[in-house]
Motif scaffolding. Structure first.
Motif, PDB file in Angstrom:
ATOM      1  N   PHE A 221       0.864  -1.164  -0.110  1.00 46.86           N
ATOM      2  CA  PHE A 221      -0.080   0.105  -0.237  1.00 46.86           C
ATOM      3  C   PHE A 221       0.784   1.360   0.242  1.00 46.86           C
ATOM      4  CE2 PHE A 221       0.986  -0.712   4.448  1.00 46.86           C
ATOM      5  CZ  PHE A 221       0.982   0.355   5.050  1.00 46.86           C
ATOM      6  N   SER A 222       0.229   2.574  -0.134  1.00 41.46           N
ATOM      7  CA  SER A 222       1.141   3.509  -0.274  1.00 41.46           C
ATOM      8  C   SER A 222       0.105   4.641   0.489  1.00 41.46           C
ATOM      9  CB  SER A 222       1.326   4.039  -1.533  1.00 41.46           C
ATOM     10  OG  SER A 222       0.216   4.355  -2.423  1.00 41.46           O
ATOM     11  N   TRP A 223       0.523   5.948   0.594  1.00 39.78           N
ATOM     12  CA  TRP A 223      -0.170   7.227   0.915  1.00 39.78           C
ATOM     13  C   TRP A 223       0.673   8.385   0.924  1.00 39.78           C
ATOM     14  CZ3 TRP A 223      -0.582   4.306   6.187  1.00 39.78           C
ATOM     15  CH2 TRP A 223       0.457   4.448   7.097  1.00 39.78           C
ATOM     16  N   GLY A 224       0.032   9.287   0.703  1.00 35.79           N
ATOM     17  CA  GLY A 224       0.649  10.691   0.882  1.00 35.79           C
ATOM     18  C   GLY A 224       0.420  11.378   2.154  1.00 35.79           C
ATOM     19  N   ILE A 236      -3.626  10.618   2.778  1.00 38.24           N
ATOM     20  CA  ILE A 236      -4.147  10.719   1.659  1.00 38.24           C
ATOM     21  C   ILE A 236      -3.948   9.204   1.205  1.00 38.24           C
ATOM     22  CG2 ILE A 236      -4.562  11.401  -0.659  1.00 38.24           C
ATOM     23  CD1 ILE A 236      -3.671  14.156   0.256  1.00 38.24           C
ATOM     24  N   GLY A 237      -4.779   8.241   1.294  1.00 38.56           N
ATOM     25  CA  GLY A 237      -4.540   6.848   0.810  1.00 38.56           C
ATOM     26  C   GLY A 237      -4.374   6.550  -0.499  1.00 38.56           C
ATOM     27  N   GLY A 238      -3.402   5.779  -1.069  1.00 37.32           N
ATOM     28  CA  GLY A 238      -3.120   5.367  -2.338  1.00 37.32           C
ATOM     29  C   GLY A 238      -2.413   6.432  -3.055  1.00 37.32           C
ATOM     30  N   ASP A 243       1.454   9.713  -9.184  1.00 37.26           N
ATOM     31  CA  ASP A 243       0.236  10.908  -9.120  1.00 37.26           C
ATOM     32  C   ASP A 243       1.061  12.219  -9.074  1.00 37.26           C
ATOM     33  OD1 ASP A 243      -1.611   8.934  -9.119  1.00 37.26           O
ATOM     34  OD2 ASP A 243      -1.266   8.488  -6.849  1.00 37.26           O
ATOM     35  N   MET A 244       2.344  12.384  -8.914  1.00 35.71           N
ATOM     36  CA  MET A 244       2.869  13.807  -8.643  1.00 35.71           C
ATOM     37  C   MET A 244       3.655  14.346  -9.836  1.00 35.71           C
ATOM     38  SD  MET A 244       2.753  14.246  -5.192  1.00 35.71           S
ATOM     39  CE  MET A 244       0.948  13.343  -5.330  1.00 35.71           C
ATOM     40  N   ILE A 278       5.453  11.430  -0.145  1.00 40.01           N
ATOM     41  CA  ILE A 278       4.868  10.050  -0.637  1.00 40.01           C
ATOM     42  C   ILE A 278       5.634   8.938   0.122  1.00 40.01           C
ATOM     43  CG2 ILE A 278       4.708   8.599  -2.532  1.00 40.01           C
ATOM     44  CD1 ILE A 278       2.799  10.779  -2.739  1.00 40.01           C
ATOM     45  N   GLU A 279       4.775   7.923   0.617  1.00 37.61           N
ATOM     46  CA  GLU A 279       5.576   6.940   1.348  1.00 37.61           C
ATOM     47  C   GLU A 279       4.920   5.683   0.588  1.00 37.61           C
ATOM     48  OE1 GLU A 279       6.221   8.847   5.679  1.00 37.61           O
ATOM     49  OE2 GLU A 279       4.856   7.116   5.450  1.00 37.61           O
TER      50      GLU A 279
END
Length: 328
Positions: A221-224, A236-238, A243-244, A278-279
């Protein structure tokens, strides 16, 4: 051609790494509506996934009473796959609720209601709770009561609960699932809170001493991390690096971006000057995790569970990455 290259890479990996064999892959399903896209079904079939750990509900306190929250709704019937109900129980429940027998009965009954309504047969139930020193006695009593109703139980285990197991205790379940993610603090700094090898190495030496058999949960998974005026405002999930890549963001570093103008991002207001960090775990890091864990886990896990199943997460990695992390 792409698929043949993936198959060849997996073959070469297996032939070059001695004494390894494929470990079954499973997924956590953490959405409130159970309905799989065609892409998700295709991935499950290609990866030979036969089990999903489905979050049935959270359990939280309301007016001092433990109640189910955000329960799953099955909008389609699971086909050709085993379902393991997962119940996330907030620590506050065990800090204030000492009637563990009643709680266990209510939760198991609730699971049974969902299963009967959707014609689901189960062989296991998993509890997810980040228990504390103050709540562990009630949580462990709850486990004992739940075992009387469903003998095959598993529990999620955090890194600190392994390293400090003499203090935190060990739940009396059939096996644990080591959550090999969410290692750091979510903050404005450069550290990745989902995975950081340096942080992982502070805990990894204790894995071989843990008395409970452990399966492994890995992050896809990822999030901002949304930062405003040098303060974290929310997650901010996903959100991912890809996206940047537009005019709304200026790159500050490899993982930090500044918002160039006020705009709405998927229903969230981002103001000019805000920072997004971003992680996300890279394919290289997933392989790194498994390489480290192979050296540290006492017994080979029976499963690798990926968190979590959705199309956006799945398509972020090539199929051969999933195959690679399954070899142990």
């Amino acid at each position: 051609m792409k698929k043949w290259l993936a198959i060849l890479s997996v073959f070469l990996l297996a032939s070059c790494v001695p004494d390894t064999e494929k470990t079954p892959l499973s997924f956590y399903f953490w959405r409130t509506s159970f309905q799989l896209s065609q892409t998700e079904k295709d991935y499950l079939q290609e990866l030979d996934v036969r089990k999903l750990y489905v979050r049935y509900c959270d359990v939280a306190l309301k007016n001092g009473e433990a109640i189910p929250v955000a329960s799953v709704v099955f909008n389609e019937s699971p086909e050709n796959i085993d379902i393991v109900p997962v119940v996330y129980i907030k620590n506050e429940v065990f800090l204030q609720n000492s009637d563990t027998k009643d709680l266990a009965a209510k939760i198991m009954d609730y699971i049974g209601q969902i299963n009967r309504k959707n014609n689901i047969q189960i062989n296991e139930v998993q509890f997810d709770c980040d228990w504390s020193l103050k709540s562990k006695d009630h949580y462990f009593q709850f486990i004992e009561e739940a075992k009387k109703l469903q003998p095959n139980l598993s529990a999620t285990i955090r890194l600190h609960q392994v390293k400090y197991s003499k203090k935190t205790g060990v739940p009396a379940v059939q096996h644990g699932v080591l959550m090999y993610y969410n290692m750091g603090t979510i903050d404005v700094g450069d550290q990745n809170s989902i995975y950081d090898q340096n942080i992982a190495h502070r805990y990894i030496q204790s894995f071989s001493q843990y008395p409970l058999p452990l399966d492994i949960a890995l992050p896809i998974f990822s999030w901002g991390v949304h930062i405003r005026k040098n303060q974290v405002t929310n997650l901010i999930g996903g959100m991912r690096l890809k996206d940047m890549q537009n005019d709304h963001f200026d790159k500050l570093s490899d993982h930090k971006f500044q918002v160039t103008e006020d705009f709405m991002y998927e229903g969230r207001y981002l103001a000019k000057g805000d920072i997004i960090k971003i992680e996300e775990p890279s394919a290289k890091q997933l392989k790194e995790m498994v390489a480290d864990l192979r050296k540290s886990i006492k017994n080979k896990p029976k499963e690798i569970i990926l968190y979590d199943l959705n199309e956006q997460n799945l398509t972020e990695y090539e199929t051969d990455v999933y195959q690679t992390v399954s070899y142990w």
